[in-house]
Write a protein that holds these residues in place. Structure first.
Motif, PDB file in Angstrom:
ATOM      1  N   ALA A  64      -4.752   3.767   6.697  1.00 36.20           N
ATOM      2  CA  ALA A  64      -4.282   5.190   6.438  1.00 36.20           C
ATOM      3  C   ALA A  64      -3.501   5.927   7.488  1.00 36.20           C
ATOM      4  O   ALA A  64      -3.200   6.971   7.559  1.00 36.20           O
ATOM      5  N   ALA A  65      -2.778   5.039   8.380  1.00 39.45           N
ATOM      6  CA  ALA A  65      -2.015   5.396   9.292  1.00 39.45           C
ATOM      7  C   ALA A  65      -0.729   6.202   9.110  1.00 39.45           C
ATOM      8  O   ALA A  65      -0.469   7.169   9.626  1.00 39.45           O
ATOM      9  N   ILE A  66      -0.166   5.712   7.883  1.00 41.01           N
ATOM     10  CA  ILE A  66       1.184   6.651   7.614  1.00 41.01           C
ATOM     11  C   ILE A  66       1.050   6.974   6.120  1.00 41.01           C
ATOM     12  O   ILE A  66       1.107   6.306   5.127  1.00 41.01           O
ATOM     13  N   MET A  67       0.856   8.278   6.079  1.00 42.65           N
ATOM     14  CA  MET A  67       0.759   8.878   4.595  1.00 42.65           C
ATOM     15  C   MET A  67       2.247   9.558   4.019  1.00 42.65           C
ATOM     16  O   MET A  67       3.131   9.870   4.980  1.00 42.65           O
ATOM     17  N   VAL A  68       2.470   9.265   2.986  1.00 43.95           N
ATOM     18  CA  VAL A  68       3.557   9.708   2.371  1.00 43.95           C
ATOM     19  C   VAL A  68       3.504  11.273   1.492  1.00 43.95           C
ATOM     20  O   VAL A  68       4.410  11.830   1.126  1.00 43.95           O
ATOM     21  N   ALA A  69       2.187  11.461   1.239  1.00 41.59           N
ATOM     22  CA  ALA A  69       1.879  12.512   0.614  1.00 41.59           C
ATOM     23  C   ALA A  69       0.448  13.205   1.159  1.00 41.59           C
ATOM     24  O   ALA A  69      -0.306  12.514   1.731  1.00 41.59           O
ATOM     25  N   PRO A  70       0.296  14.512   0.709  1.00 44.66           N
ATOM     26  CA  PRO A  70      -1.031  14.976   1.321  1.00 44.66           C
ATOM     27  C   PRO A  70      -2.138  14.260   0.732  1.00 44.66           C
ATOM     28  O   PRO A  70      -1.909  13.700  -0.368  1.00 44.66           O
ATOM     29  N   ASN A  71      -3.299  13.977   1.531  1.00 43.47           N
ATOM     30  CA  ASN A  71      -4.435  12.921   0.953  1.00 43.47           C
ATOM     31  C   ASN A  71      -5.498  13.625   0.281  1.00 43.47           C
ATOM     32  O   ASN A  71      -6.622  13.384  -0.076  1.00 43.47           O
ATOM     33  N   ASP A  72      -5.239  15.012  -0.064  1.00 39.01           N
ATOM     34  CA  ASP A  72      -6.328  16.039  -0.692  1.00 39.01           C
ATOM     35  C   ASP A  72      -6.267  16.146  -2.063  1.00 39.01           C
ATOM     36  O   ASP A  72      -6.927  16.794  -2.560  1.00 39.01           O
ATOM     37  N   THR A  73      -5.551  15.396  -2.750  1.00 34.35           N
ATOM     38  CA  THR A  73      -5.417  15.507  -4.346  1.00 34.35           C
ATOM     39  C   THR A  73      -5.396  13.937  -4.806  1.00 34.35           C
ATOM     40  O   THR A  73      -4.758  13.079  -3.905  1.00 34.35           O
ATOM     41  N   PRO A  74      -5.804  13.896  -5.775  1.00 36.28           N
ATOM     42  CA  PRO A  74      -5.816  12.246  -6.563  1.00 36.28           C
ATOM     43  C   PRO A  74      -4.274  11.956  -6.560  1.00 36.28           C
ATOM     44  O   PRO A  74      -4.089  10.536  -6.349  1.00 36.28           O
ATOM     45  N   GLU A  75      -3.440  12.785  -6.925  1.00 34.98           N
ATOM     46  CA  GLU A  75      -2.024  12.273  -6.981  1.00 34.98           C
ATOM     47  C   GLU A  75      -1.530  11.931  -5.592  1.00 34.98           C
ATOM     48  O   GLU A  75      -0.788  10.677  -5.230  1.00 34.98           O
ATOM     49  N   GLY A  76      -1.886  12.463  -4.748  1.00 37.26           N
ATOM     50  CA  GLY A  76      -1.380  12.341  -3.190  1.00 37.26           C
ATOM     51  C   GLY A  76      -1.952  11.023  -2.641  1.00 37.26           C
ATOM     52  O   GLY A  76      -1.268  10.223  -2.039  1.00 37.26           O
ATOM     53  N   ARG A  77      -3.257  10.818  -3.042  1.00 38.67           N
ATOM     54  CA  ARG A  77      -3.994   9.513  -2.661  1.00 38.67           C
ATOM     55  C   ARG A  77      -3.176   8.298  -3.335  1.00 38.67           C
ATOM     56  O   ARG A  77      -3.114   7.359  -2.711  1.00 38.67           O
ATOM     57  N   ASN A  78      -3.118   8.438  -4.581  1.00 35.69           N
ATOM     58  CA  ASN A  78      -2.083   7.541  -5.436  1.00 35.69           C
ATOM     59  C   ASN A  78      -0.960   6.965  -4.797  1.00 35.69           C
ATOM     60  O   ASN A  78      -0.488   5.850  -4.707  1.00 35.69           O
ATOM     61  N   GLN A  79      -0.137   8.081  -4.257  1.00 43.07           N
ATOM     62  CA  GLN A  79       0.922   7.712  -3.456  1.00 43.07           C
ATOM     63  C   GLN A  79       0.752   7.047  -2.308  1.00 43.07           C
ATOM     64  O   GLN A  79       1.564   6.096  -1.777  1.00 43.07           O
ATOM     65  N   ASN A  80      -0.246   7.457  -1.497  1.00 38.68           N
ATOM     66  CA  ASN A  80      -0.626   6.735  -0.267  1.00 38.68           C
ATOM     67  C   ASN A  80      -1.029   5.395  -0.283  1.00 38.68           C
ATOM     68  O   ASN A  80      -0.804   4.558   0.460  1.00 38.68           O
ATOM     69  N   ARG A  81      -1.747   4.883  -1.472  1.00 31.42           N
ATOM     70  CA  ARG A  81      -2.077   3.591  -1.576  1.00 31.42           C
ATOM     71  C   ARG A  81      -0.948   2.664  -2.295  1.00 31.42           C
ATOM     72  O   ARG A  81      -0.559   3.060  -3.388  1.00 31.42           O
ATOM     73  N   ARG A  82      -0.183   1.956  -1.420  1.00 33.67           N
ATOM     74  CA  ARG A  82       0.801   1.205  -1.630  1.00 33.67           C
ATOM     75  C   ARG A  82       1.182   0.223  -0.769  1.00 33.67           C
ATOM     76  O   ARG A  82       0.623  -0.020   0.231  1.00 33.67           O
ATOM     77  N   ILE A  83       2.064  -0.764  -1.235  1.00 35.28           N
ATOM     78  CA  ILE A  83       2.614  -1.908  -0.510  1.00 35.28           C
ATOM     79  C   ILE A  83       3.989  -1.831  -0.538  1.00 35.28           C
ATOM     80  O   ILE A  83       4.824  -1.403  -1.338  1.00 35.28           O
ATOM     81  N   GLU A  84       4.597  -2.072   0.635  1.00 39.84           N
ATOM     82  CA  GLU A  84       5.942  -2.017   1.051  1.00 39.84           C
ATOM     83  C   GLU A  84       6.408  -3.397   1.430  1.00 39.84           C
ATOM     84  O   GLU A  84       6.010  -3.854   2.226  1.00 39.84           O
ATOM     85  N   ILE A  85       7.424  -3.891   0.706  1.00 39.36           N
ATOM     86  CA  ILE A  85       7.988  -5.026   1.048  1.00 39.36           C
ATOM     87  C   ILE A  85       9.471  -4.823   1.485  1.00 39.36           C
ATOM     88  O   ILE A  85      10.184  -4.434   0.590  1.00 39.36           O
ATOM     89  N   ALA A  86       9.974  -4.881   2.676  1.00 43.53           N
ATOM     90  CA  ALA A  86      11.163  -4.580   3.227  1.00 43.53           C
ATOM     91  C   ALA A  86      11.833  -5.906   3.465  1.00 43.53           C
ATOM     92  O   ALA A  86      11.276  -6.713   4.061  1.00 43.53           O
ATOM     93  N   PHE A  87      12.960  -6.044   2.749  1.00 40.60           N
ATOM     94  CA  PHE A  87      13.843  -7.067   3.113  1.00 40.60           C
ATOM     95  C   PHE A  87      14.949  -6.757   3.978  1.00 40.60           C
ATOM     96  O   PHE A  87      15.832  -5.823   3.735  1.00 40.60           O
ATOM     97  N   GLY A  88      15.094  -7.689   4.906  1.00 31.31           N
ATOM     98  CA  GLY A  88      16.146  -7.599   6.067  1.00 31.31           C
ATOM     99  C   GLY A  88      16.352  -8.916   6.759  1.00 31.31           C
ATOM    100  O   GLY A  88      15.694  -9.692   6.709  1.00 31.31           O
ATOM    101  N   ARG A  89      17.297  -8.579   7.941  1.00 31.52           N
ATOM    102  CA  ARG A  89      17.377  -9.829   8.722  1.00 31.52           C
ATOM    103  C   ARG A  89      16.736  -9.592   9.936  1.00 31.52           C
ATOM    104  O   ARG A  89      16.088  -9.031  10.392  1.00 31.52           O
TER     105      ARG A  89
END
Length: 172
Positions: A147-172
């Protein structure tokens, strides 16, 4: 009395207005972004999957609910999960110089240690799925950050859903 605003575009006379030249790496990322957008067009509109772009990478942000069973590290086997992973595989197979960094996030419910363990497990599962598709291990890096980096407030179900995520970054 009404106030009118006008937008005026000025082009040089007798010459052509040239856009700044984009580097080969930027053009490659443009193609990666387009490829992901096309491949993911089959997802339901409310899937929550985003294709993000900055100057050095294209990031595929995937809600955890799309890839994983709730509170677990088992991949879902439905069409949306398979389509999302297949799009990532295709990018890496078509663009051999790109690397992928897989970062898995959780919400902050349940404690630091359990969330870190869950995000680590999920990162390894996505990593293993890409390796099973014959992506070289040297091109993949996976880590869970809990839970180190949040993108939304964690005090609502919607915010928690946004925070539970996978990010795949493509670069060199």
């Amino acid at each position: 009395m009404a106030l009118a605003l006008a937008l005026v575009l000025v082009f040089p006379v007798g010459g052509s207005a040239k856009a700044p030249q984009r580097s080969a790496a930027e053009r490659e990322l443009d193609r990666v972004q387009a490829l992901l957008s096309v491949r993911l067009a089959g997802l339901p509109q409310d899937s929550g999957v985003l294709v993000l772009r900055d100057e050095k990478r294209v990031t595929l942000r995937i809600p955890a609910r799309l890839l994983f069973q709730p509170d677990g590290a088992s991949l879902r086997h439905d069409a949306s999960a398979q389509l999302t992973l297949a799009a990532s595989e295709q990018v890496l197979k078509e663009y051999h110089r790109l690397h992928a960094t897989i970062v898995v996030f959780t919400d902050s419910i349940g404690g630091v240690d359990p969330n870190q363990a869950l995000s680590d497990q999920r990162a390894q599962v996505v990593d293993a799925a890409l390796k099973a598709a014959h992506i070289a291990p040297s091109r993949l890096q996976a880590r869970g950050v809990g839970a180190a980096i949040m993108v939304a407030p964690n005090d609502t179900p919607e915010g928690r859903n946004q925070n539970r995520r996978i990010e795949i970054a493509f670069g060199r």
